[in-house]
Design an enzyme around this catalytic site. Structure first.
Site, PDB file in Angstrom:
ATOM      1  N   ALA B  74       0.820  -1.212   0.000  1.00  0.00           N
ATOM      2  CA  ALA B  74       0.000   0.000   0.000  1.00  0.00           C
ATOM      3  C   ALA B  74       0.854   1.262   0.000  1.00  0.00           C
ATOM      4  O   ALA B  74       0.446   2.281  -0.545  1.00  0.00           O
ATOM      5  CB  ALA B  74      -0.942   0.001   1.201  1.00  0.00           C
ATOM      6  N   ASN B 155      -6.085   3.262  10.248  1.00  0.00           N
ATOM      7  CA  ASN B 155      -5.318   2.166  10.836  1.00  0.00           C
ATOM      8  C   ASN B 155      -5.278   2.213  12.360  1.00  0.00           C
ATOM      9  O   ASN B 155      -5.136   1.186  13.003  1.00  0.00           O
ATOM     10  CB  ASN B 155      -3.896   2.139  10.275  1.00  0.00           C
ATOM     11  N   GLN B 183      -6.443  -0.987   5.087  1.00  0.00           N
ATOM     12  CA  GLN B 183      -7.021  -1.581   6.301  1.00  0.00           C
ATOM     13  C   GLN B 183      -8.446  -2.078   6.084  1.00  0.00           C
ATOM     14  O   GLN B 183      -9.085  -2.520   7.039  1.00  0.00           O
ATOM     15  CB  GLN B 183      -7.029  -0.534   7.424  1.00  0.00           C
ATOM     16  N   ALA B 204      -1.555  -6.777   0.837  1.00  0.00           N
ATOM     17  CA  ALA B 204      -1.914  -8.168   1.130  1.00  0.00           C
ATOM     18  C   ALA B 204      -1.757  -8.503   2.610  1.00  0.00           C
ATOM     19  O   ALA B 204      -2.550  -9.257   3.172  1.00  0.00           O
ATOM     20  CB  ALA B 204      -1.060  -9.121   0.294  1.00  0.00           C
ATOM     21  N   THR B 243       9.917  -7.130 -12.684  1.00  0.00           N
ATOM     22  CA  THR B 243       9.472  -8.518 -12.817  1.00  0.00           C
ATOM     23  C   THR B 243       8.486  -8.847 -11.710  1.00  0.00           C
ATOM     24  O   THR B 243       8.737  -8.532 -10.539  1.00  0.00           O
ATOM     25  CB  THR B 243      10.683  -9.467 -12.754  1.00  0.00           C
ATOM     26  N   CYS B 328       7.616   5.685  21.318  1.00  0.00           N
ATOM     27  CA  CYS B 328       8.686   6.054  22.245  1.00  0.00           C
ATOM     28  C   CYS B 328      10.016   5.544  21.731  1.00  0.00           C
ATOM     29  O   CYS B 328      10.906   5.207  22.477  1.00  0.00           O
ATOM     30  CB  CYS B 328       8.402   5.540  23.644  1.00  0.00           C
TER      31      CYS B 328
HETATM   32  C1  LIG Z   1      -3.785   2.723   6.123  1.00  0.00           C
HETATM   33  C2  LIG Z   1      -2.483   2.159   5.693  1.00  0.00           C
HETATM   34  N1  LIG Z   1      -1.927   2.568   4.548  1.00  0.00           N
HETATM   35  C3  LIG Z   1      -0.759   2.074   4.124  1.00  0.00           C
HETATM   36  C4  LIG Z   1      -0.066   1.122   4.838  1.00  0.00           C
HETATM   37  C5  LIG Z   1       1.234   0.616   4.321  1.00  0.00           C
HETATM   38  O1  LIG Z   1       1.037  -0.618   3.711  1.00  0.00           O
HETATM   39  P1  LIG Z   1       2.253  -1.526   3.256  1.00  0.00           P
HETATM   40  O2  LIG Z   1       2.830  -2.076   4.517  1.00  0.00           O
HETATM   41  O3  LIG Z   1       1.616  -2.579   2.415  1.00  0.00           O
HETATM   42  O4  LIG Z   1       3.203  -0.692   2.496  1.00  0.00           O
HETATM   43  C6  LIG Z   1      -0.619   0.669   6.035  1.00  0.00           C
HETATM   44  C7  LIG Z   1       0.063  -0.347   6.862  1.00  0.00           C
HETATM   45  O5  LIG Z   1       0.976  -0.085   7.616  1.00  0.00           O
HETATM   46  C8  LIG Z   1      -1.849   1.201   6.468  1.00  0.00           C
HETATM   47  O6  LIG Z   1      -2.391   0.812   7.616  1.00  0.00           O
END
Ligand SMILES: Cc1ncc(COP(=O)(O)O)c(C=O)c1O
Lengths: 139, 417
Positions: B74, B155, B183, B204, B243, B328
């Site tokens: 993502a 998230n 999410q 994924a 690839t 932290c």
């Molecule tokens: C809302 C959101 N966007 C993006 C990401 C990043 O995804 P990825 O770990 O697949 O790069 C995350 C996960 O940490 C997420 O919770």
């Protein structure tokens, strides 16, 4: 964050947790820190007539190192005179607990708490003494 | 052997479902071909596997498989969508973007980077429940607004944004609308045939697939164009060269197939566990839920425990794998920017815990968590001078706090007397 065994020991079995009555004449209270900064320490000492710290108690809102620093300090204070107590430096606390650099501020706060408690005790008792002394001839 | 902590951090990542792992393995060993190899069976088999996976992912979110571009996750999908659309449409449409303060860093930092390159951006503050205020969004739209990016599911607090209303607004104004749905998959229904969304990011590993693989949905109707960010062999119709990692793709496909098949049942079970957790924790005095409870994914719970400090709370609950609202890792304890954005004061933001329940969570796990939290919060409050003050009826906001250095100075002047 890796904590030293000493920090973990004090965190898991904090010594001398509790409070004395803040109004008691033989008690000095120091409260330092701020909630927004993530630590508040309340340290109290009970001082005998001959100026020796008989007992100490604390309550701390803060991270593991802050809790451990205040717990350790209560142990260090017992049996010391006020002047000896003022010799406790943050470096002693930090060394004893093997605090990492990012946690040095916890030991600084603990030192501040000692000073604040002693200041409180002295200011309480100075005014009192001044009252009695008024009748004595000037030295 | 030491007992493993109970895992309640499924929003951070999920284990790969064993059924998924089983499907992946042959593509590492026997079926190792490059799907771009057109001249032999190794390549054809790999290509077929990639096509199947693309269909499986498309089926979960109801889009055309041709609308999906494989990425590494993502983070990359968000980068490709936002930079790709901004760079393609910016010169003609304008250089203003709108996003929300509670977005994932993969969106926020991408927008920041575009600001360095000459774009301007508006970061909306969500309402106290974590949701975007549509009127504020409307007011933020300018003639030169080229892109709006709003996540489907947050998230940290799990709230679900109204992407239908936001998307309709964008369509009206001819603005590209990107949605980070990392999410959301397997948690909420996503129907891209109906949703007014141009670009949507997937990952994924939040849905029982492997890490390091994701996809970006790029709408064909209306047709959305992007400037590629990764140049090379022209894979994925030129959107993203490189690839294809076939085993990863197969894993994502299988994970999303399972999600589609099982999500209705699974979410009912998970919601019951989450509600059991909240029923247990909400009994704790001065415990606050962060984010809307209704407009929320079934597996997330985010709670702040007043008058206990965040780091010591995390230390106390090390038998639970959960996320803390404060990072932290650095010298300064930074409270969660998401919780700050919804108006939580620092203390409450610091002492928050995100619990996220998942496929392998049991009732025993939940009960263990409730008992542990109850007892540890109790212990820490017994240690907390703030709790004493609260119990004595003192309003902490009226206390003038003595900061370290100040008390030092006072002590010194006193000693000098
Ligand atoms: C809302 C959101 N966007 C993006 C990401 C990043 O995804 P990825 O770990 O697949 O790069 C995350 C996960 O940490 C997420 O919770």
């Amino acid at each position: 964050m890796a904590y030293s065994d000493k920090v973990l020991d004090h965190y898991e079995n904090p010594r001398n947790v509790g409070s004395f009555d803040q109004e008691d004449q033989d008690v000095g209270t120091g409260m330092v820190g701020a909630p927004a900064c993530g630590d508040v320490m309340k340290l109290q000492i009970k001082v005998s007539d001959d100026g020796v710290i008989e007992d100490a108690k604390f309550k701390t809102y803060g991270c593991g190192s802050a809790i451990a620093s205040s717990s350790l300090v209560t142990e260090m204070l017992k049996g010391k005179t006020l002047d000896q107590a003022l010799d406790i430096k943050n470096t002693h606390i930090a060394e004893e607990l093997a605090l990492p650099p990012v946690k040095i501020h916890c030991s600084v706060l603990a030192e501040d708490a000692i000073r604040a408690a002693i200041t409180d005790y002295r200011s309480k008792n100075e005014t009192e003494t001044a009252g009695y002394d008024a009748c004595k001839p000037a030295a | 052997m030491e007992r493993q902590p109970v895992y309640l951090d499924y929003s951070a990542t999920t284990p790969v479902d064993p059924r998924v792992a089983e499907k992946m393995i042959p593509y590492l060993t026997q079926l190792f071909g490059n799907p771009a190899s057109r001249s032999h069976a190794y390549g054809w088999d790999a290509e077929k596997a990639v096509d199947t996976a693309r269909e499986q992912v498309a089926a979960l979110v109801n889009c055309d498989p041709k609308e999906l571009v494989w990425t590494s996750g993502a983070t990359e999908s968000n980068n490709l969508a936002i930079k790709g659309a901004a760079n393609f449409y910016g010169p003609a449409k304008g250089k203003h973007m709108i996003t929300v303060k509670t977005e994932h860093k993969a969106v926020l930092d991408t927008v920041r980077e575009l600001e360095r390159q000459g774009f301007s951006a508006t970061y909306l503050s969500p309402m106290e429940n974590g949701l975007v205020n549509l009127d504020e969004l409307k007011a933020a739209i300018r003639p030169d607004t080229v892109l709006v990016s709003v996540m489907l599911v947050n998230n940290e607090i799990g709230v679900i944004q109204d992407v239908v209303a936001i998307g309709n607004l964008c369509r009206e104004k001819g603005i590209i609308f990107h949605v980070d749905a990392a999410q959301a998959t397997g948690k909420v229904d996503i129907d891209l045939a109906k949703l007014p969304v141009d670009l949507m990011s997937f990952s994924a590993h939040k849905t029982y697939g492997p890490k390091g693989i994701g996809a970006l949905y790029v709408s064909r109707k209306p047709r959305v164009r992007l400037e590629a960010q990764m140049h090379g062999g022209g894979h994925e119709r030129g959107f993203r060269s490189g690839t294809l990692p076939v085993h990863q793709i197969v894993g994502m496909g299988e994970a999303f197939r399972i999600a589609k098949e099982e999500m209705a049942e699974e979410n009912a079970r998970i919601r019951a566990l989450r509600d059991r957790l909240w029923a247990g924790l909400s009994g704790i005095e001065e415990a606050y839920l962060n984010g809307d409870l209704e407009q929320r994914v079934p597996h997330n719970l985010n709670v702040s425990f007043n008058f206990v400090e965040g780091e010591s709370l995390m230390m106390a609950v090390k038998d639970l794998a959960v996320s803390s609202g404060s990072a932290c890792t650095s010298a300064s304890l930074e409270p969660s920017y998401v919780l700050k954005a919804i108006g939580r004061e620092d203390e409450l933001a610091h002492s928050s815990i995100r619990f996220s329940v998942g496929r392998y969570t049991t009732e025993q796990d939940i009960d263990f968590a409730i008992n542990l939290i109850k007892s540890k919060v109790g212990i820490l409050r017994d240690l907390s001078p703030l709790w004493d003050m609260f119990k004595a009826g003192i309003d902490l906001s009226t206390v003038s706090w003595v900061h370290g250095t100040e008390s030092h100075r006072e002590a010194e002047t006193a000693a000098a007397h």
